[in-house]
Design a protein around this motif. Sequence first.
Motif, PDB file in Angstrom:
ATOM      1  N   ARG A 154       0.831  -1.224   0.000  1.00  0.00           N
ATOM      2  CA  ARG A 154       0.000   0.000   0.000  1.00  0.00           C
ATOM      3  C   ARG A 154       0.855   1.258   0.000  1.00  0.00           C
ATOM      4  O   ARG A 154       0.609   2.192  -0.750  1.00  0.00           O
ATOM      5  CB  ARG A 154      -0.907   0.029   1.238  1.00  0.00           C
ATOM      6  CG  ARG A 154      -2.123  -0.838   1.086  1.00  0.00           C
ATOM      7  CD  ARG A 154      -3.172  -0.527   2.150  1.00  0.00           C
ATOM      8  NE  ARG A 154      -4.023  -1.692   2.275  1.00  0.00           N
ATOM      9  CZ  ARG A 154      -4.004  -2.567   3.274  1.00  0.00           C
ATOM     10  NH1 ARG A 154      -3.171  -2.372   4.296  1.00  0.00           N
ATOM     11  NH2 ARG A 154      -4.794  -3.610   3.265  1.00  0.00           N
ATOM     12  N   ARG A 155       1.886   1.256   0.860  1.00  0.00           N
ATOM     13  CA  ARG A 155       2.726   2.462   0.974  1.00  0.00           C
ATOM     14  C   ARG A 155       3.538   2.685  -0.299  1.00  0.00           C
ATOM     15  O   ARG A 155       3.744   3.820  -0.722  1.00  0.00           O
ATOM     16  CB  ARG A 155       3.654   2.354   2.201  1.00  0.00           C
ATOM     17  CG  ARG A 155       2.912   2.040   3.501  1.00  0.00           C
ATOM     18  CD  ARG A 155       2.746   3.264   4.385  1.00  0.00           C
ATOM     19  NE  ARG A 155       4.011   3.691   4.933  1.00  0.00           N
ATOM     20  CZ  ARG A 155       4.511   3.301   6.111  1.00  0.00           C
ATOM     21  NH1 ARG A 155       3.849   2.429   6.864  1.00  0.00           N
ATOM     22  NH2 ARG A 155       5.650   3.776   6.538  1.00  0.00           N
ATOM     23  N   GLU A 164       1.152   4.158  -2.724  1.00  0.00           N
ATOM     24  CA  GLU A 164       0.838   5.538  -2.330  1.00  0.00           C
ATOM     25  C   GLU A 164       1.920   6.504  -2.794  1.00  0.00           C
ATOM     26  O   GLU A 164       1.642   7.645  -3.119  1.00  0.00           O
ATOM     27  CB  GLU A 164       0.771   5.648  -0.795  1.00  0.00           C
ATOM     28  CG  GLU A 164      -0.615   5.476  -0.216  1.00  0.00           C
ATOM     29  CD  GLU A 164      -0.533   5.330   1.313  1.00  0.00           C
ATOM     30  OE1 GLU A 164      -1.430   4.671   1.866  1.00  0.00           O
ATOM     31  OE2 GLU A 164       0.435   5.854   1.922  1.00  0.00           O
ATOM     32  N   GLN A 165       3.179   5.993  -2.785  1.00  0.00           N
ATOM     33  CA  GLN A 165       4.313   6.832  -3.203  1.00  0.00           C
ATOM     34  C   GLN A 165       4.500   6.809  -4.721  1.00  0.00           C
ATOM     35  O   GLN A 165       5.544   7.222  -5.214  1.00  0.00           O
ATOM     36  CB  GLN A 165       5.611   6.362  -2.520  1.00  0.00           C
ATOM     37  CG  GLN A 165       5.593   6.447  -1.005  1.00  0.00           C
ATOM     38  CD  GLN A 165       5.437   7.879  -0.517  1.00  0.00           C
ATOM     39  OE1 GLN A 165       6.126   8.773  -0.968  1.00  0.00           O
ATOM     40  NE2 GLN A 165       4.476   8.103   0.387  1.00  0.00           N
TER      41      GLN A 165
END
Length: 228
Positions: free
Chosen positions: A64-65, A68-69
């Motif tokens: 997810r992270r 997101e980036q």
Amino acid sequence: MRVLIVEDEVALRDSLKGKLAEAGFTVDVAADGEEGLFAALEFPLDVAIVDLGLPKVSGLEVIRRVREQRKSYPILILTARDRWQDKVEGLQAGADDYVAKPFHFEEVLARVQALLRRSGGWASPELACGAVSLDTRAQTVKVNGAPVELTTFEYRILEHLMLRAGEVISKTELTERLYDEESERDSNVIEVLVGRLRRKLDPQDSVKPIETLRGRGYRFALARSSTA
Ligand code: CA
């Protein structure tokens, strides 16, 4: 091609690392979700293999992270159990494919190679551009149907350029893809290798497969014969 493996089981991580390196990949490893997230965000990767069950930060959270980036390289997840929920959640978090444990290495390799091909816009494992064709499974190269012997590094450079045929690839990007974080890098070596690669592919200097764009990098210049 540079791959990150995020896996907490030491034996599995080491075995994947050894076999992927043997298959011609530059390999980075991380033993938990925290290290994995750092590497996934900071290293110049082409693809990542992420176990879902990880200490510190879960595999799902890592994925997810990363998404997101706005990191868009393909991600293959390893699921410990044959639970359909894990696969669905992984794919929803932004993974591109999965392999359930236990697996045969060949399955992981085939899926990673397929993800890389698709992210480069290729449908088949045989990359064909004009007179030059490269088989990503056999790691063989032909020019006008005749086999050309390349060293591992020469092959890796050509595969990287052909997977992204038509795009400009900087010398820095090629260097980063050929060496992991622990190796010493030297971008002058890339110039030497590209020069040798050119002479092997095109001894008469008539096909001109690799273009140099001064100050910007290299581009595989022959048009793709088949695309996805
Ligand atoms: Ca695990």
